[in-house]
Scaffold this active site. Sequence first.
Site, PDB file in Angstrom:
ATOM      1  N   LYS A  49       0.930  -1.354  -0.008  1.00  0.00           N
ATOM      2  CA  LYS A  49       0.058   0.104  -0.039  1.00  0.00           C
ATOM      3  C   LYS A  49       0.882   1.245  -0.013  1.00  0.00           C
ATOM      4  O   LYS A  49       1.720   1.313   0.839  1.00  0.00           O
ATOM      5  CB  LYS A  49      -0.679   0.067   1.153  1.00  0.00           C
ATOM      6  N   THR A  68      -6.332   9.278   9.452  1.00  0.00           N
ATOM      7  CA  THR A  68      -5.972   7.956   8.657  1.00  0.00           C
ATOM      8  C   THR A  68      -5.760   6.825   9.884  1.00  0.00           C
ATOM      9  O   THR A  68      -5.812   5.727   9.184  1.00  0.00           O
ATOM     10  CB  THR A  68      -4.713   8.108   7.901  1.00  0.00           C
ATOM     11  N   GLY A  81      -6.630   3.482  11.373  1.00  0.00           N
ATOM     12  CA  GLY A  81      -7.335   2.418  10.802  1.00  0.00           C
ATOM     13  C   GLY A  81      -7.369   2.146   9.365  1.00  0.00           C
ATOM     14  O   GLY A  81      -8.429   1.211   9.234  1.00  0.00           O
ATOM     15  N   THR A  82      -6.854   2.904   8.710  1.00  0.00           N
ATOM     16  CA  THR A  82      -6.833   2.500   7.187  1.00  0.00           C
ATOM     17  C   THR A  82      -6.325   1.220   6.800  1.00  0.00           C
ATOM     18  O   THR A  82      -7.002   0.500   5.889  1.00  0.00           O
ATOM     19  CB  THR A  82      -5.961   3.633   6.401  1.00  0.00           C
ATOM     20  N   GLY A  83      -5.369   0.813   7.470  1.00  0.00           N
ATOM     21  CA  GLY A  83      -4.923  -0.651   6.994  1.00  0.00           C
ATOM     22  C   GLY A  83      -5.874  -1.629   7.549  1.00  0.00           C
ATOM     23  O   GLY A  83      -5.980  -2.626   6.614  1.00  0.00           O
ATOM     24  N   CYS A  84      -6.330  -1.594   8.732  1.00  0.00           N
ATOM     25  CA  CYS A  84      -7.220  -2.633   9.250  1.00  0.00           C
ATOM     26  C   CYS A  84      -8.440  -2.599   8.262  1.00  0.00           C
ATOM     27  O   CYS A  84      -8.963  -3.718   8.037  1.00  0.00           O
ATOM     28  CB  CYS A  84      -7.647  -2.254  10.646  1.00  0.00           C
TER      29      CYS A  84
HETATM   30  N1  PLP Z   1      -4.061  -0.770  17.287  1.00  0.00           N
HETATM   31  C1  PLP Z   1      -4.374  -1.843  16.580  1.00  0.00           C
HETATM   32  C2  PLP Z   1      -5.091  -2.590  17.880  1.00  0.00           C
HETATM   33  C3  PLP Z   1      -4.124  -2.150  15.188  1.00  0.00           C
HETATM   34  O1  PLP Z   1      -4.397  -3.300  14.860  1.00  0.00           O
HETATM   35  C4  PLP Z   1      -3.590  -1.050  14.562  1.00  0.00           C
HETATM   36  C5  PLP Z   1      -3.190  -1.234  13.032  1.00  0.00           C
HETATM   37  O2  PLP Z   1      -3.474  -2.536  12.496  1.00  0.00           O
HETATM   38  C6  PLP Z   1      -3.244  -0.062  15.018  1.00  0.00           C
HETATM   39  C7  PLP Z   1      -3.716   0.336  16.235  1.00  0.00           C
HETATM   40  C8  PLP Z   1      -2.604   0.877  13.927  1.00  0.00           C
HETATM   41  O3  PLP Z   1      -3.413   2.034  13.760  1.00  0.00           O
HETATM   42  P1  PLP Z   1      -2.787   3.289  12.825  1.00  0.00           P
HETATM   43  O4  PLP Z   1      -1.390   2.822  12.353  1.00  0.00           O
HETATM   44  O5  PLP Z   1      -3.957   3.091  11.694  1.00  0.00           O
HETATM   45  O6  PLP Z   1      -3.035   4.411  13.544  1.00  0.00           O
END
Ligand code: PLP
Length: 286
Positions: free
Chosen positions: A178, A215, A217-220
């Site tokens: 990504k 942003t 939660g974008t990956g999840c």
């Molecule tokens: N917290 C949890 C439990 C996650 O699984 C993730 C990412 O997968 C994050 C935080 C990270 O979130 P971000 O990098 O999108 O802020």
Amino acid sequence: MKNNDTKVCLTIAGLDPSGGAGIIADIKTFTSFKCFATSAVTSITFQNTAGVYGVENQSGKCVRGQLLPVLEDLDISALKTGMLPAKDVIVEAARIIEDFKLRNLVVDPVVRTTSGFDLIDDDALQSLIEKLFPISTIVTPNIPEAERISGMTVNNETDIVKAAGLIQSMGAKNVLIKGGHQRTIRQEKEYAVDFLFCGDQIETFEAEYIETTSTHGTGCTLSAAITALLAQQYELKEAVRIAKAFVTQAIKNAPDIGAGNSPIGIGSVFGIRTLIQNVGELFDER
Ligand code: PLP
């Protein structure tokens, strides 16, 4: 009579109590795509939009204990893994996925939060690669994750191709790198480009680059959307295309809450109605 058309999805991931990432984001995304959501919690994190303040990781035994009754009862059409913090959790997750012959596995190799908190140690990362990559349908690293897995620096498209090749050589059949952490400029417009490596084919997916701090939660969300679409028998490339369109809409519809990196808009803010309006031509609700 039971409605056997309902697709059940599973997420094996961490809990972000502030709701932007992890299993809460996954459940909202599965629901947005009209799948029934189930989950097993691998870690309870203490976080909000400003950062992560600690974690209470669950044991492999606890994760297995959560998964067994669900899998003995429900037919899982697709699943994803998110934060898998320790080797024993990964070993148990891989064992149970193989024992129950679960298909359509999306591995989001969560390594570190945007705010810089490490969610996995080196030992666990090695075990994630060895145990889960070979049984996955797709692995979805962002650029920092691709760098950590491949052990190389990724600065441009040539590096992306090289890193993907290395990740495929570790057993991942299909890899989505990504590009949201890197802007591609074309004719004075900025794009976020994702690269899908399917066997020896490369497909790119472009979306306009949105200048935002919302942003979280974008990956999840992207990996959960791919999971929900695979559950509905979308072909992988089509699933990635729709999932990316969904995430782009969710970034545009972010609720602007919290003091830090605020969450993207899914669930009550960006639910089925908006999904059908904005992504509807792509998603035909099979
Ligand atoms: N917290 C949890 C439990 C996650 O699984 C993730 C990412 O997968 C994050 C935080 C990270 O979130 P971000 O990098 O999108 O802020």
